[in-house]
Design a protein around this motif. Sequence first.
Motif, PDB file in Angstrom:
ATOM      1  N   VAL A   1     -21.645  -5.687  -1.178  1.00 58.71           N
ATOM      2  CA  VAL A   1     -22.312  -5.201   0.042  1.00 58.71           C
ATOM      3  C   VAL A   1     -21.465  -4.051   0.592  1.00 58.71           C
ATOM      4  N   TYR A   2     -22.084  -3.218   1.448  1.00 59.01           N
ATOM      5  CA  TYR A   2     -21.414  -2.019   1.979  1.00 59.01           C
ATOM      6  C   TYR A   2     -20.920  -2.303   3.395  1.00 59.01           C
ATOM      7  N   PRO A   3     -19.605  -2.464   3.576  1.00 57.76           N
ATOM      8  CA  PRO A   3     -19.111  -2.752   4.924  1.00 57.76           C
ATOM      9  C   PRO A   3     -19.045  -1.492   5.780  1.00 57.76           C
ATOM     10  N   PRO A   4     -19.095  -1.637   7.107  1.00 60.67           N
ATOM     11  CA  PRO A   4     -19.058  -0.461   7.982  1.00 60.67           C
ATOM     12  C   PRO A   4     -17.694   0.227   7.985  1.00 60.67           C
ATOM     13  N   SER A   5     -16.667  -0.442   7.516  1.00 59.84           N
ATOM     14  CA  SER A   5     -15.326   0.138   7.470  1.00 59.84           C
ATOM     15  C   SER A   5     -14.492  -0.696   6.513  1.00 59.84           C
ATOM     16  N   PHE A   6     -13.421  -0.100   5.961  1.00 61.92           N
ATOM     17  CA  PHE A   6     -12.483  -0.858   5.125  1.00 61.92           C
ATOM     18  C   PHE A   6     -11.289  -1.369   5.953  1.00 61.92           C
ATOM     19  N   LYS A   7     -11.246  -1.021   7.249  1.00 67.27           N
ATOM     20  CA  LYS A   7     -10.111  -1.417   8.101  1.00 67.27           C
ATOM     21  C   LYS A   7     -10.160  -2.928   8.359  1.00 67.27           C
ATOM     22  N   THR A   8      -9.002  -3.554   8.317  1.00 63.23           N
ATOM     23  CA  THR A   8      -8.969  -5.014   8.489  1.00 63.23           C
ATOM     24  C   THR A   8      -8.042  -5.430   9.637  1.00 63.23           C
ATOM     25  N   LEU A   9      -7.520  -6.651   9.610  1.00 67.05           N
ATOM     26  CA  LEU A   9      -6.872  -7.235  10.786  1.00 67.05           C
ATOM     27  C   LEU A   9      -5.536  -6.595  11.165  1.00 67.05           C
ATOM     28  N   GLY A  10      -4.814  -6.054  10.195  1.00 70.41           N
ATOM     29  CA  GLY A  10      -3.519  -5.450  10.504  1.00 70.41           C
ATOM     30  C   GLY A  10      -2.511  -6.441  11.073  1.00 70.41           C
ATOM     31  N   LEU A  11      -2.482  -7.653  10.560  1.00 75.09           N
ATOM     32  CA  LEU A  11      -1.517  -8.654  11.035  1.00 75.09           C
ATOM     33  C   LEU A  11      -0.133  -8.386  10.444  1.00 75.09           C
ATOM     34  N   ILE A  12      -0.119  -7.684   9.311  1.00 73.60           N
ATOM     35  CA  ILE A  12       1.132  -7.239   8.706  1.00 73.60           C
ATOM     36  C   ILE A  12       1.021  -5.731   8.491  1.00 73.60           C
ATOM     37  N   PRO A  13       2.161  -5.003   8.465  1.00 72.83           N
ATOM     38  CA  PRO A  13       2.087  -3.533   8.440  1.00 72.83           C
ATOM     39  C   PRO A  13       1.989  -2.961   7.031  1.00 72.83           C
ATOM     40  N   PHE A  14       1.364  -3.700   6.107  1.00 73.24           N
ATOM     41  CA  PHE A  14       1.162  -3.182   4.747  1.00 73.24           C
ATOM     42  C   PHE A  14      -0.081  -3.826   4.159  1.00 73.24           C
ATOM     43  N   ASN A  15      -0.387  -3.523   2.910  1.00 76.27           N
ATOM     44  CA  ASN A  15      -1.558  -4.101   2.241  1.00 76.27           C
ATOM     45  C   ASN A  15      -1.134  -5.128   1.198  1.00 76.27           C
ATOM     46  N   LEU A  16      -2.088  -5.983   0.839  1.00 73.26           N
ATOM     47  CA  LEU A  16      -1.827  -7.001  -0.177  1.00 73.26           C
ATOM     48  C   LEU A  16      -2.724  -6.797  -1.387  1.00 73.26           C
ATOM     49  N   ASN A  17      -2.218  -7.168  -2.537  1.00 76.59           N
ATOM     50  CA  ASN A  17      -3.067  -7.392  -3.691  1.00 76.59           C
ATOM     51  C   ASN A  17      -2.883  -8.848  -4.118  1.00 76.59           C
ATOM     52  N   PRO A  18      -3.796  -9.727  -3.663  1.00 77.54           N
ATOM     53  CA  PRO A  18      -3.699 -11.147  -4.036  1.00 77.54           C
ATOM     54  C   PRO A  18      -4.065 -11.331  -5.518  1.00 77.54           C
ATOM     55  N   HIS A  19      -3.771 -12.498  -6.045  1.00 79.98           N
ATOM     56  CA  HIS A  19      -4.028 -12.783  -7.476  1.00 79.98           C
ATOM     57  C   HIS A  19      -3.394 -11.695  -8.341  1.00 79.98           C
ATOM     58  N   TYR A  20      -2.229 -11.187  -7.923  1.00 77.64           N
ATOM     59  CA  TYR A  20      -1.619 -10.093  -8.695  1.00 77.64           C
ATOM     60  C   TYR A  20      -1.406 -10.522 -10.148  1.00 77.64           C
ATOM     61  N   LEU A  21      -1.770  -9.643 -11.057  1.00 74.38           N
ATOM     62  CA  LEU A  21      -1.704  -9.919 -12.493  1.00 74.38           C
ATOM     63  C   LEU A  21      -0.834  -8.882 -13.184  1.00 74.38           C
ATOM     64  N   ASP A  22       0.138  -9.333 -13.947  1.00 71.48           N
ATOM     65  CA  ASP A  22       0.921  -8.406 -14.759  1.00 71.48           C
ATOM     66  C   ASP A  22       0.068  -7.909 -15.923  1.00 71.48           C
ATOM     67  N   PRO A  23       0.356  -6.704 -16.414  1.00 69.38           N
ATOM     68  CA  PRO A  23      -0.404  -6.201 -17.567  1.00 69.38           C
ATOM     69  C   PRO A  23      -0.251  -7.149 -18.754  1.00 69.38           C
ATOM     70  N   ASP A  24      -1.340  -7.386 -19.454  1.00 68.75           N
ATOM     71  CA  ASP A  24      -1.310  -8.219 -20.662  1.00 68.75           C
ATOM     72  C   ASP A  24      -1.007  -7.300 -21.842  1.00 68.75           C
ATOM     73  N   LEU A  25       0.218  -7.402 -22.336  1.00 68.87           N
ATOM     74  CA  LEU A  25       0.661  -6.445 -23.367  1.00 68.87           C
ATOM     75  C   LEU A  25      -0.055  -6.668 -24.699  1.00 68.87           C
ATOM     76  N   GLN A  26      -0.675  -7.835 -24.860  1.00 70.94           N
ATOM     77  CA  GLN A  26      -1.413  -8.124 -26.094  1.00 70.94           C
ATOM     78  C   GLN A  26      -2.867  -7.631 -26.018  1.00 70.94           C
ATOM     79  N   SER A  27      -3.296  -7.263 -24.834  1.00 73.61           N
ATOM     80  CA  SER A  27      -4.716  -6.988 -24.644  1.00 73.61           C
ATOM     81  C   SER A  27      -5.156  -5.713 -25.353  1.00 73.61           C
ATOM     82  N   LYS A  28      -6.367  -5.753 -25.879  1.00 71.95           N
ATOM     83  CA  LYS A  28      -6.947  -4.545 -26.471  1.00 71.95           C
ATOM     84  C   LYS A  28      -7.989  -3.935 -25.530  1.00 71.95           C
ATOM     85  N   HIS A  29      -8.083  -4.513 -24.332  1.00 70.45           N
ATOM     86  CA  HIS A  29      -9.048  -4.021 -23.350  1.00 70.45           C
ATOM     87  C   HIS A  29      -8.520  -2.732 -22.738  1.00 70.45           C
TER      88      HIS A  29
END
Lengths: 235, 235
Positions: free
Chosen positions: B141-169
């Motif tokens: 869906v298209y939100p009216p803005s990407f701005k969020t709560l700002g409870l911390i002074p940076f951004n998060l990437n949850p479920h962070y995944l390291d590169p899969d060195l075996q992947s052919k993708h």
Amino acid sequence: MKNIIIASTSTLHGGSYLEYLLPALQSHFKNCKSILFIPYARPGGISHDEYTQKVSSAFEKLHISVKGIHEFENAEDAILNAEGIFTGGGNTFLLVSQLYKNNVMQLLSETVKKGTPYLGTSAGSNICGLSMQTTNDMPIVYPPSFKTLGLIPFNLNPHYLDPDLQSKHMGETRETRIKEFHAFNSIPVLGLREGSWLEVKGEKITLKGDLSARLFLQNQEPTELNPESDLSHLK
Amino acid sequence: MKNIIIASTSTLHGGSYLEYLLPALQSHFKNCKSILFIPYARPGGISHDEYTQKVSSAFEKLHISVKGIHEFENAEDAILNAEGIFTGGGNTFLLVSQLYKNNVMQLLSETVKKGTPYLGTSAGSNICGLSMQTTNDMPIVYPPSFKTLGLIPFNLNPHYLDPDLQSKHMGETRETRIKEFHAFNSIPVLGLREGSWLEVKGEKITLKGDLSARLFLQNQEPTELNPESDLSHLK
């Protein structure tokens, strides 16, 4: 008459840029001495010039020269006068934002619908659908709309990935994400695996490459479509 | 004084919903007989009721009752009167759209900044940053803005995944995506692996869990931060 190649990826694992597509591109762009390249998606933040140079090297093998849309004084004229057009991959949010900012989204759609040969890979394929809402990309910029070129009457998920049954990662699978899309949208979504592409000739849409593609319809179980499947009926 | 838990994921592989967080939550919500649940992100398109029921079952173990924000006549009153608040995971575009639509984005930020204990997981954690622009989710869906709560002074990437060195993708790695974000934005991004969470007490931000987290700063090589690292200086 539409004349379009919509590829999941520019590059296969172990191959060079556009290599696997060259035989198809030779015939696709056979009447073109030069093509217009749209580098707006610029993967990893590389410059428009660097990206255009990379594409230029690949098209040298076909004896086709490449000029980036950013090199023209007027982006609209560049599209109107192009013999052929290629939009490369990268970030779809950025690509869509730039197409709107340069006021060429609608013109590009009209031009390709009239018959200018078009090639899209990855983000450049995503925009061929009705909306960019089934992209895998990160929303690094805020586009004025998610609406895209509408060259085909459905949406694409390029770089489609099957669930990794060995994975211990709890993030959503691609299938889950597309299911979430269908909780709010009725547009069909075609999961196009790397190595697959769509060939659009007029109103005929054919799945090309050696792999099957995964079709997601709202409120239905996904199905696998074999290579050479005719997708013209989809909407 | 801010009192917040920001978790990468609700569920670890092989574990049940919120299970690994229960000891931390027991202390976090120790003064709450009931909490307000925000189910707007509803993963896979499940209903607000179904999602709230799932959360309710998990919180029974802590003898805390759960009521969904959708059950209240007035969403603003629900937030103002909450003893504690939990925003669950799912789709971040949907969550942000619904928070704006119900006119509670700013109120939720103000309320949590004043000290109402807050828990976020996944999408509910994403919105704790300055913007949702480092989400992994699909733009369904298209939100009216990407701005969020700002409870911390940076951004998060949850479920962070390291590169899969075996992947052919050939699709972008998470690191490539964050690099693309930093081509256009200077906000720091913390890649929070599944099993990690941030504890925010007043202005102090501490990395919790057994894993390191990956910190991305614009124009710098990413670095690994150990558990118990103090992130209060980040901005």
